[in-house]
Every structure is written in C-alpha cells, then in structure tokens.
Design a protein around this motif. Structure first.
Motif, PDB file in Angstrom:
ATOM      1  N   GLU A   1       0.847  -1.192   0.000  1.00 38.09           N
ATOM      2  CA  GLU A   1       0.000   0.000   0.000  1.00 38.09           C
ATOM      3  C   GLU A   1       0.881   1.241   0.000  1.00 38.09           C
ATOM      4  OE1 GLU A   1      -3.703   1.744   2.672  1.00 38.09           O
ATOM      5  OE2 GLU A   1      -2.305   0.334   3.576  1.00 38.09           O
ATOM      6  N   ILE A   2       0.404   2.298  -0.644  1.00 40.31           N
ATOM      7  CA  ILE A   2       1.059   3.604  -0.586  1.00 40.31           C
ATOM      8  C   ILE A   2       0.036   4.597  -0.065  1.00 40.31           C
ATOM      9  CG2 ILE A   2       2.127   5.475  -1.883  1.00 40.31           C
ATOM     10  CD1 ILE A   2       3.305   3.470  -3.767  1.00 40.31           C
ATOM     11  N   VAL A   3       0.361   5.262   1.057  1.00 35.72           N
ATOM     12  CA  VAL A   3      -0.579   6.208   1.676  1.00 35.72           C
ATOM     13  C   VAL A   3       0.040   7.598   1.732  1.00 35.72           C
ATOM     14  CG1 VAL A   3      -1.772   4.471   3.060  1.00 35.72           C
ATOM     15  CG2 VAL A   3       0.214   5.616   4.000  1.00 35.72           C
ATOM     16  N   GLU A   4      -0.810   8.606   1.613  1.00 30.83           N
ATOM     17  CA  GLU A   4      -0.396  10.008   1.723  1.00 30.83           C
ATOM     18  C   GLU A   4      -0.186  10.336   3.196  1.00 30.83           C
ATOM     19  OE1 GLU A   4       0.503  13.511  -0.323  1.00 30.83           O
ATOM     20  OE2 GLU A   4      -0.515  11.847  -1.294  1.00 30.83           O
ATOM     21  N   HIS A   5       0.947  11.005   3.512  1.00 24.39           N
ATOM     22  CA  HIS A   5       1.225  11.378   4.904  1.00 24.39           C
ATOM     23  C   HIS A   5       1.800  12.790   4.906  1.00 24.39           C
ATOM     24  CE1 HIS A   5       2.197  10.818   9.144  1.00 24.39           C
ATOM     25  NE2 HIS A   5       3.371  11.371   8.889  1.00 24.39           N
ATOM     26  N   GLY A   6       0.955  13.781   5.023  1.00 23.45           N
ATOM     27  CA  GLY A   6       1.424  15.157   5.030  1.00 23.45           C
ATOM     28  C   GLY A   6       2.047  15.528   3.702  1.00 23.45           C
ATOM     29  N   GLY A   7       3.343  15.866   3.719  1.00 22.88           N
ATOM     30  CA  GLY A   7       4.022  16.323   2.524  1.00 22.88           C
ATOM     31  C   GLY A   7       4.645  15.228   1.685  1.00 22.88           C
ATOM     32  N   PHE A   8       4.473  13.966   2.036  1.00 22.90           N
ATOM     33  CA  PHE A   8       5.078  12.888   1.258  1.00 22.90           C
ATOM     34  C   PHE A   8       4.207  11.650   1.357  1.00 22.90           C
ATOM     35  CE2 PHE A   8       6.727  12.648   5.513  1.00 22.90           C
ATOM     36  CZ  PHE A   8       6.764  11.296   5.809  1.00 22.90           C
ATOM     37  N   LYS A   9       4.618  10.588   0.704  1.00 22.49           N
ATOM     38  CA  LYS A   9       3.878   9.328   0.729  1.00 22.49           C
ATOM     39  C   LYS A   9       4.713   8.275   1.434  1.00 22.49           C
ATOM     40  CE  LYS A   9       1.421  10.339  -3.500  1.00 22.49           C
ATOM     41  NZ  LYS A   9       1.130   9.946  -4.875  1.00 22.49           N
ATOM     42  N   ILE A  10       4.036   7.282   2.001  1.00 24.62           N
ATOM     43  CA  ILE A  10       4.719   6.170   2.659  1.00 24.62           C
ATOM     44  C   ILE A  10       4.332   4.885   1.936  1.00 24.62           C
ATOM     45  CG2 ILE A  10       4.935   4.793   4.751  1.00 24.62           C
ATOM     46  CD1 ILE A  10       4.515   7.298   6.357  1.00 24.62           C
ATOM     47  N   ALA A  11       5.357   4.158   1.475  1.00 28.02           N
ATOM     48  CA  ALA A  11       5.121   2.862   0.842  1.00 28.02           C
ATOM     49  C   ALA A  11       5.279   1.778   1.905  1.00 28.02           C
ATOM     50  CB  ALA A  11       6.119   2.632  -0.292  1.00 28.02           C
TER      51      ALA A  11
ATOM     52  N   GLY B   1       3.663  24.553   0.282  1.00 30.40           N
ATOM     53  CA  GLY B   1       3.163  25.058  -0.986  1.00 30.40           C
ATOM     54  C   GLY B   1       2.657  23.896  -1.801  1.00 30.40           C
ATOM     55  N   GLU B   2       2.106  24.190  -2.966  1.00 31.91           N
ATOM     56  CA  GLU B   2       1.541  23.112  -3.767  1.00 31.91           C
ATOM     57  C   GLU B   2       2.603  22.107  -4.212  1.00 31.91           C
ATOM     58  OE1 GLU B   2      -0.885  22.813  -7.901  1.00 31.91           O
ATOM     59  OE2 GLU B   2      -1.475  24.369  -6.493  1.00 31.91           O
ATOM     60  N   ASP B   3       3.771  22.608  -4.625  1.00 28.73           N
ATOM     61  CA  ASP B   3       4.838  21.727  -5.084  1.00 28.73           C
ATOM     62  C   ASP B   3       6.107  21.898  -4.261  1.00 28.73           C
ATOM     63  OD1 ASP B   3       3.278  20.743  -7.144  1.00 28.73           O
ATOM     64  OD2 ASP B   3       3.859  22.351  -8.503  1.00 28.73           O
ATOM     65  N   ARG B   4       5.967  22.230  -2.977  1.00 25.80           N
ATOM     66  CA  ARG B   4       7.152  22.546  -2.183  1.00 25.80           C
ATOM     67  C   ARG B   4       7.047  21.967  -0.781  1.00 25.80           C
ATOM     68  NH1 ARG B   4       8.316  28.194  -0.148  1.00 25.80           N
ATOM     69  NH2 ARG B   4      10.226  27.815   0.924  1.00 25.80           N
ATOM     70  N   LEU B   5       8.160  21.408  -0.310  1.00 32.57           N
ATOM     71  CA  LEU B   5       8.255  20.929   1.066  1.00 32.57           C
ATOM     72  C   LEU B   5       9.155  21.867   1.846  1.00 32.57           C
ATOM     73  CD1 LEU B   5       8.846  17.108   0.528  1.00 32.57           C
ATOM     74  CD2 LEU B   5       6.744  18.203   1.234  1.00 32.57           C
ATOM     75  N   CYS B   6       8.880  22.019   3.137  1.00 39.64           N
ATOM     76  CA  CYS B   6       9.717  22.834   4.012  1.00 39.64           C
ATOM     77  C   CYS B   6      10.150  22.001   5.209  1.00 39.64           C
ATOM     78  CB  CYS B   6       8.952  24.057   4.506  1.00 39.64           C
ATOM     79  SG  CYS B   6       8.605  25.258   3.211  1.00 39.64           S
ATOM     80  N   VAL B   7      11.337  22.304   5.710  1.00 43.45           N
ATOM     81  CA  VAL B   7      11.849  21.638   6.905  1.00 43.45           C
ATOM     82  C   VAL B   7      11.081  22.179   8.113  1.00 43.45           C
ATOM     83  CG1 VAL B   7      13.884  21.288   8.343  1.00 43.45           C
ATOM     84  CG2 VAL B   7      14.113  21.341   5.869  1.00 43.45           C
ATOM     85  N   CYS B   8      10.649  21.296   8.988  1.00 40.54           N
ATOM     86  CA  CYS B   8       9.873  21.680  10.170  1.00 40.54           C
ATOM     87  C   CYS B   8      10.757  22.417  11.176  1.00 40.54           C
ATOM     88  CB  CYS B   8       9.260  20.440  10.816  1.00 40.54           C
ATOM     89  SG  CYS B   8       8.281  20.797  12.282  1.00 40.54           S
ATOM     90  N   ASP B   9      10.362  23.637  11.517  1.00 41.29           N
ATOM     91  CA  ASP B   9      11.155  24.424  12.463  1.00 41.29           C
ATOM     92  C   ASP B   9      10.994  23.940  13.901  1.00 41.29           C
ATOM     93  OD1 ASP B   9       8.502  25.278  12.322  1.00 41.29           O
ATOM     94  OD2 ASP B   9       8.982  27.321  12.923  1.00 41.29           O
ATOM     95  N   ARG B  10       9.937  23.188  14.197  1.00 46.28           N
ATOM     96  CA  ARG B  10       9.757  22.659  15.553  1.00 46.28           C
ATOM     97  C   ARG B  10      10.657  21.449  15.817  1.00 46.28           C
ATOM     98  NH1 ARG B  10       4.070  23.195  18.107  1.00 46.28           N
ATOM     99  NH2 ARG B  10       3.468  25.252  17.372  1.00 46.28           N
ATOM    100  N   CYS B  11      10.920  20.669  14.776  1.00 46.32           N
ATOM    101  CA  CYS B  11      11.735  19.447  14.920  1.00 46.32           C
ATOM    102  C   CYS B  11      13.219  19.677  14.672  1.00 46.32           C
ATOM    103  CB  CYS B  11      11.275  18.385  13.925  1.00 46.32           C
ATOM    104  SG  CYS B  11       9.642  17.742  14.237  1.00 46.32           S
TER     105      CYS B  11
END
Length: 181
Positions: free
Chosen positions: A51-61, A125-135
């Motif tokens: 299975e491949i599931v959507e998880h926030g800004g990316f997918k998990i296989a 953004g629609e086609d952009r990922l950002c590094v989490c400032d909390r982590c």
C-alpha cells in the motif's frame, strides 16, 4: 516482527510485474537507507508494495517488512514491458547524489511533532516541502545574516533551512569574531 521506517526515496516509480496478480515493486533514487546505508544513492529494488498512503508532505510505501518514505515526484512509467525501470529513472535523474536536507530532517524529526507529524518536513506550498522548524535540531550550523540583511545586523539563521532566525549568536558561535562594517 514490527515494521520499521527503512528508507527515503527522492525519485521513484511503481512498477507492475508482468505476471498477473504479483505485487508492484518500487524502483528509485534512495537518499538514505537506514538498515543498509550502502544502498543510499543507488537504484534500489524493494519487495512488493502492499500500500502507498499520503502522509502530510510525502507518501509512505508499505511493504511486507518495512515502510519507505517517498519524498519526490513519482515518475510515470511508459506503457509496455520493454522499458527497463533502472534506465528510466537514471534518465530522469536531475542532480548528482548529495546530502539531502529533507532526508536529514526526516532522520532527526520528533515523532510527536504536531506540525509535521513526525516527518521532519511539511507541505508549505503546492509543489514545495519545508523543513519543520519545531523538529529541527539546528545541527547543520548557523550563518550570519549580511548583504541584503545589513552588514552586521546581529541575527543568525539556521543552515538546515528550517527558517529559524535568532537575534543573538547561538551558544556554539559566541566565540566567533563579529564582522566589521
């Protein structure tokens, strides 16, 4: 045996077997492979994908034994059985292997983070990922804001790209000399 997070893929494609009923497999550009670091940066053929599931800004296989983070865009394989997946991905590879800021963020993420959900990155953004400032552990270092920010405005930004800016030098940098305007 519990499934574990095992690898982070930048460019990837799902390939269906010619044999009817067989599970699709994953080919891709693996940035970080946790259990087998020697596979990082290589084209990696994994076991069948359940299975491949959507998880926030990316997918998990999800495979039989592990989970894989799929960060980049999925390449669409052209129709037909004559296409070699490895050659196809290598043809579409846009950059040389290098340490990836998203892979670093995912490795250092806080699993209980409410902003990114433990991924270390989030979709800003629609086609952009950002590094989490909390982590972000700010372990890539700091750079002093100069140039367009002023000759010496006394502010420092995290080099990991999380967007954190501090007004005074971080403790590890307090011994460094200040720039002279």
């Amino acid at each position: 045996m519990t499934k574990q997070f095992n690898g982070i893929f930048r460019t990837w494609t799902r390939v269906r077997h010619a044999r009817h009923g067989a599970l699709p497999v994953l080919w891709g550009d693996c940035i970080v492979h946790l259990s087998h670091p020697e596979f990082s940066g290589n084209i990696l053929h994994t076991s069948g994908i359940l299975e491949i599931v959507e998880h926030g800004g990316f997918k998990i296989a999800q495979t039989r034994n592990n989970y894989y983070a799929l960060l980049g865009p999925e390449l669409q394989m052209p129709p037909g059985d004559a296409v070699d997946p490895e050659a196809f991905i290598l043809q579409h590879r846009s950059r040389a292997p290098a340490p990836d800021v998203y892979a670093s963020a995912a490795m250092n993420a806080d699993l209980d983070c409410i902003k990114c959900g433990g991924a270390g990155v989030y979709r800003c953004g629609e086609d952009r990922l950002c590094v989490c400032d909390r982590c972000c552990k700010h372990n890539q270092g700091w750079w002093q804001l100069e140039g367009g920010y002023g000759a010496d405005n006394g502010r420092w930004a995290c080099k990991a790209g999380c967007g954190v800016v501090v007004d005074k030098p971080p403790p590890v940098l307090q011994f460094l000399p200040r720039t002279v305007a």
